[in-house]
Design a protein around this motif. Sequence first.
Motif, PDB file in Angstrom:
ATOM      1  N   VAL A   7       0.167   0.581 -12.001  1.00 35.66           N
ATOM      2  CA  VAL A   7       0.013   0.854 -11.068  1.00 35.66           C
ATOM      3  C   VAL A   7      -0.565   2.005 -11.013  1.00 35.66           C
ATOM      4  CG1 VAL A   7       2.832   1.055 -11.469  1.00 35.66           C
ATOM      5  CG2 VAL A   7       1.818   2.530 -12.833  1.00 35.66           C
ATOM      6  N   PRO A   8      -1.061   2.350  -9.642  1.00 31.08           N
ATOM      7  CA  PRO A   8      -2.230   2.949  -9.484  1.00 31.08           C
ATOM      8  C   PRO A   8      -2.022   4.958 -10.395  1.00 31.08           C
ATOM      9  CG  PRO A   8      -2.035   2.078  -7.420  1.00 31.08           C
ATOM     10  CD  PRO A   8      -0.717   1.812  -8.578  1.00 31.08           C
ATOM     11  N   THR A   9      -2.905   5.826 -10.528  1.00 30.42           N
ATOM     12  CA  THR A   9      -2.427   5.997 -11.021  1.00 30.42           C
ATOM     13  C   THR A   9      -3.702   7.582 -10.922  1.00 30.42           C
ATOM     14  OG1 THR A   9      -3.932   6.310 -12.662  1.00 30.42           O
ATOM     15  CG2 THR A   9      -1.614   6.100 -13.451  1.00 30.42           C
ATOM     16  N   LEU A  10      -3.207   9.152 -10.828  1.00 30.93           N
ATOM     17  CA  LEU A  10      -4.653  10.127 -10.610  1.00 30.93           C
ATOM     18  C   LEU A  10      -4.797  10.687 -11.464  1.00 30.93           C
ATOM     19  CD1 LEU A  10      -2.277  12.151  -7.508  1.00 30.93           C
ATOM     20  CD2 LEU A  10      -4.467   9.977  -7.513  1.00 30.93           C
ATOM     21  N   GLN A  26       2.818   3.473  10.419  1.00 31.06           N
ATOM     22  CA  GLN A  26       4.143   3.704   9.754  1.00 31.06           C
ATOM     23  C   GLN A  26       3.296   3.916   8.543  1.00 31.06           C
ATOM     24  OE1 GLN A  26       6.737   0.001  10.141  1.00 31.06           O
ATOM     25  NE2 GLN A  26       7.883   1.249   9.941  1.00 31.06           N
ATOM     26  N   TYR A  27       2.250   3.427   7.559  1.00 31.53           N
ATOM     27  CA  TYR A  27       1.883   3.553   6.623  1.00 31.53           C
ATOM     28  C   TYR A  27       1.224   5.722   6.591  1.00 31.53           C
ATOM     29  CZ  TYR A  27      -2.033   3.923   2.793  1.00 31.53           C
ATOM     30  OH  TYR A  27      -2.800   4.361   2.183  1.00 31.53           O
ATOM     31  N   ILE A  28       0.085   5.375   7.940  1.00 36.91           N
ATOM     32  CA  ILE A  28      -0.154   6.791   7.990  1.00 36.91           C
ATOM     33  C   ILE A  28       0.984   8.284   7.861  1.00 36.91           C
ATOM     34  CG2 ILE A  28      -1.395   8.368  10.021  1.00 36.91           C
ATOM     35  CD1 ILE A  28      -2.901   5.099  10.959  1.00 36.91           C
ATOM     36  N   GLN A  29       1.723   7.379   8.962  1.00 38.53           N
ATOM     37  CA  GLN A  29       2.546   8.843   8.437  1.00 38.53           C
ATOM     38  C   GLN A  29       3.501   9.209   7.487  1.00 38.53           C
ATOM     39  OE1 GLN A  29       5.853   7.999  12.529  1.00 38.53           O
ATOM     40  NE2 GLN A  29       4.283   8.789  13.028  1.00 38.53           N
ATOM     41  N   GLY A  30       3.381   8.075   6.750  1.00 36.70           N
ATOM     42  CA  GLY A  30       4.220   7.739   4.994  1.00 36.70           C
ATOM     43  C   GLY A  30       3.715   8.519   4.612  1.00 36.70           C
ATOM     44  N   LYS A  31       1.331   8.951   3.850  1.00 38.54           N
ATOM     45  CA  LYS A  31       1.290   9.316   3.568  1.00 38.54           C
ATOM     46  C   LYS A  31       0.763  10.835   3.503  1.00 38.54           C
ATOM     47  CE  LYS A  31      -3.916   9.453   2.759  1.00 38.54           C
ATOM     48  NZ  LYS A  31      -5.382   9.086   2.904  1.00 38.54           N
ATOM     49  N   ALA A  68       1.186  -1.028  -0.311  1.00 35.13           N
ATOM     50  CA  ALA A  68       0.140   0.114   0.208  1.00 35.13           C
ATOM     51  C   ALA A  68       0.660   1.749  -0.249  1.00 35.13           C
ATOM     52  CB  ALA A  68      -0.906   0.138   1.143  1.00 35.13           C
ATOM     53  N   ARG A  69       2.084   1.954   0.619  1.00 27.39           N
ATOM     54  CA  ARG A  69       3.233   2.274   0.723  1.00 27.39           C
ATOM     55  C   ARG A  69       4.004   2.907  -0.584  1.00 27.39           C
ATOM     56  NH1 ARG A  69       6.640   0.715   6.193  1.00 27.39           N
ATOM     57  NH2 ARG A  69       7.514   3.034   5.703  1.00 27.39           N
ATOM     58  N   ASP A  70       3.971   2.437  -1.552  1.00 31.34           N
ATOM     59  CA  ASP A  70       4.433   1.584  -2.442  1.00 31.34           C
ATOM     60  C   ASP A  70       3.319   2.508  -3.585  1.00 31.34           C
ATOM     61  OD1 ASP A  70       6.838   0.807  -1.725  1.00 31.34           O
ATOM     62  OD2 ASP A  70       6.476  -1.096  -2.427  1.00 31.34           O
ATOM     63  N   PHE A  71       1.847   1.724  -3.224  1.00 36.14           N
ATOM     64  CA  PHE A  71       0.871   2.331  -3.862  1.00 36.14           C
ATOM     65  C   PHE A  71       0.833   3.457  -3.893  1.00 36.14           C
ATOM     66  CE2 PHE A  71      -0.815  -2.135  -4.454  1.00 36.14           C
ATOM     67  CZ  PHE A  71      -0.272  -2.323  -5.683  1.00 36.14           C
ATOM     68  N   VAL A  72       0.960   4.644  -2.557  1.00 35.12           N
ATOM     69  CA  VAL A  72       0.946   5.701  -2.617  1.00 35.12           C
ATOM     70  C   VAL A  72       1.703   6.474  -2.552  1.00 35.12           C
ATOM     71  CG1 VAL A  72       0.319   7.754  -0.821  1.00 35.12           C
ATOM     72  CG2 VAL A  72      -0.916   5.137  -0.955  1.00 35.12           C
ATOM     73  N   ALA A  73       3.364   6.229  -3.142  1.00 31.28           N
ATOM     74  CA  ALA A  73       4.057   6.750  -3.350  1.00 31.28           C
ATOM     75  C   ALA A  73       4.379   6.861  -5.130  1.00 31.28           C
ATOM     76  CB  ALA A  73       5.627   6.027  -2.888  1.00 31.28           C
TER      77      ALA A  73
END
Length: 703
Positions: free
Chosen positions: A270-273, A401-406, A238-243
């Motif tokens: 990959v996810p996009t916006l 860790q996920y929350i803070q990274g996002k 999930a962190r990789d996807f958000v990054a």
Amino acid sequence: MFLFVTVGPSSDLLYGLAVFLHHIGIPVCCTFSWARKDHVNWKERKDRKHKLKQRLSGPPARRTNLSQLSLVSSIDPLPPFLRLPVELRLAIYDVVMGKKGLEIKYIPKYIVLQQRLEIKLFDVRGGKVARHLLLSPTSLKRMVLPWCLSWPHQSYWGEFSLKGIKIEVKTPKKYAFPGSPAGIPPYFWGRGLRNRFRKLVGRKPRHCPFPIHTGYSEARSLIGNGTVADLKTLSLQARDFVAELFRDIEDVAETSSLGEVKALSSPESVPTLVQLRLSWDLERWKEAQHAVGNILPPKGAGLGQASDKVLGIFGAAGWPEALKTNNALFGCGIASLLMGAADASTMFSNYVTDMAFYYEHGYNYVFPSLEPLLQRGLADPQALRTPGGRERRNGVYVGKQYIQGKIALEKQHKRHLANRSARLSRRTAQIISLSESSLLGMAAEAMARGFDPGAVMSDLVFSSPGTDVVDVGCDLVNSEVMNSFLNVTDITDTCIVSEDVLRRVYDAYAATGARMLTQRWHEPVARMCAALYTWHIQNDRHMFFRRAILGWPKARKMPAQPQCEAGFDEVFDKQYRTTGVCRPLDPKYACNGEDPCDHVRQFLDRSQEEPSLWELWRFLVIDPLEYVRRGQIDERREHDLVEGSRLRIAELYSRGLVLEMVWLIAHANHHAWQVNYLFEAAMFGSILDGGKLAGKLDRQEES
């Protein structure tokens, strides 16, 4: 099974052990013998014999509260069970479990160092000796300290009063709930005699096997065995996807203007916006409503403190400030209180660790003491020893860790996120929704205790639409790109948010939560998801009733016919498009849709606490419906409805009506999705957001 004890001189250990085993319900037969030349006062010997016979003369107290066993030590010194040699602990454990018979014999010697404690463990049926031990009582005398099975956990949180949450949960009648669910775990699951012994001898507590449910196929394949390692793997993905999403923003910013942003790849990569806009008819409706003053205020910070009356009922007046806000107390707080724990102190500790959820609300900036408090909860030594306690805390760490990274990425790019949404595949959407819940600790504990990993994964994924449904319009204009309604490919393909598509997505998510809210409502993470409805009402943040009254003209007015259920991988295809697939909910769990419905009437009729529970239903369903149908905004009425529901929940909890309250809240949640459509009303009401958070984050930011 029988315990044969031969009591000799200097045998306080045996004497106390005999009294203890009798006290917890094990038949004890005692004989008395002394060596001929023992230097023992005969009067003292006679008194000891008489005293022991008196103590063992009554029937065993099979249902004795273990916390009362410390009373024995006021007369007789007993060894702390945790410090007994492991061989003796295992022997006693096997006797308590009914597997073995036990004979303990004291062998007197003139020389103290030669005294021995002889233990024979034999099969109950065959009488064959399975274990034969000789222990030195002199080595045990160091252990003769005051006995207390309730190990001093309270001291870890000793500065906070936990009296208000040390409740006795009442056992409902056998057929109190529709469908008569089986296997509901005890509220304080660390209290059982057998589990206490398993814990004390170093074995994992045994629980009733929890069912593995049908369905949830893709969720089951993603979560695997449900270990913390599995959760960490998914969280890292999930962190990789958000990054990747935010790298997409940087790439687009270098080559195009905001108005030219388009999908850069297919949903399967990959996810996009993408950049979204309201459909023509929704935009016209929004303008018309704003013109007459129907504007939704910006989302609240959720920092208001609970009333003194509520804090008094929970005994929370002296708790840390961050834990006393309505947002926290009726969010992660009430979720923990409805789920239960190994014991009350662990439950409080769980609440503390779940406060990681509120980093996404900026609580760490408002309450500087939150981070040290959270670290203290994660290190709680007693909680770490409870069933699933270590897994829960490791899960919290992974989720944090996920929350803070996002959060860091959102702060960096917030000016470029308005009207943006992530385009995802179905698989990616579930992986991200899992971490978006910010409550991985709850899931880790539930799966460690033996609950179905596929169902737990599904429940936590549902918590995202369960939260996002009231924020659709707000997230469209602020800096949130992970709204599970706006991420569906039906919307990201066309980049248009229309009324028909929103209803289609709404119905899909309503179906995914139906079994959880009506059939599996008593499982741990399901209890948390059920409480999302009350949280929206009570958190000083979402203004649920204001959203519902503003969006009521767009909401359906008739209950779903039939009420439906389906899995996430059924209502969406692999590209995350709605399929329209669902099936009627099992008749045992589908109500008739009336107000109140047949299930609520039957439930209240069977309950001995009908007036109190009826009051809660009135504040959650009947009175809110009356308010939104009237169509006239009344801030005072909204406040009274909100505070009234808080007080009813606090009062019912203090009386131990946890299961009854969980079922009622879960069914109110189900009604809001498929019967009275209050969630649909709130969804459309959110579209009337005034836009004050455009280009900003919907949280308290660092000053």
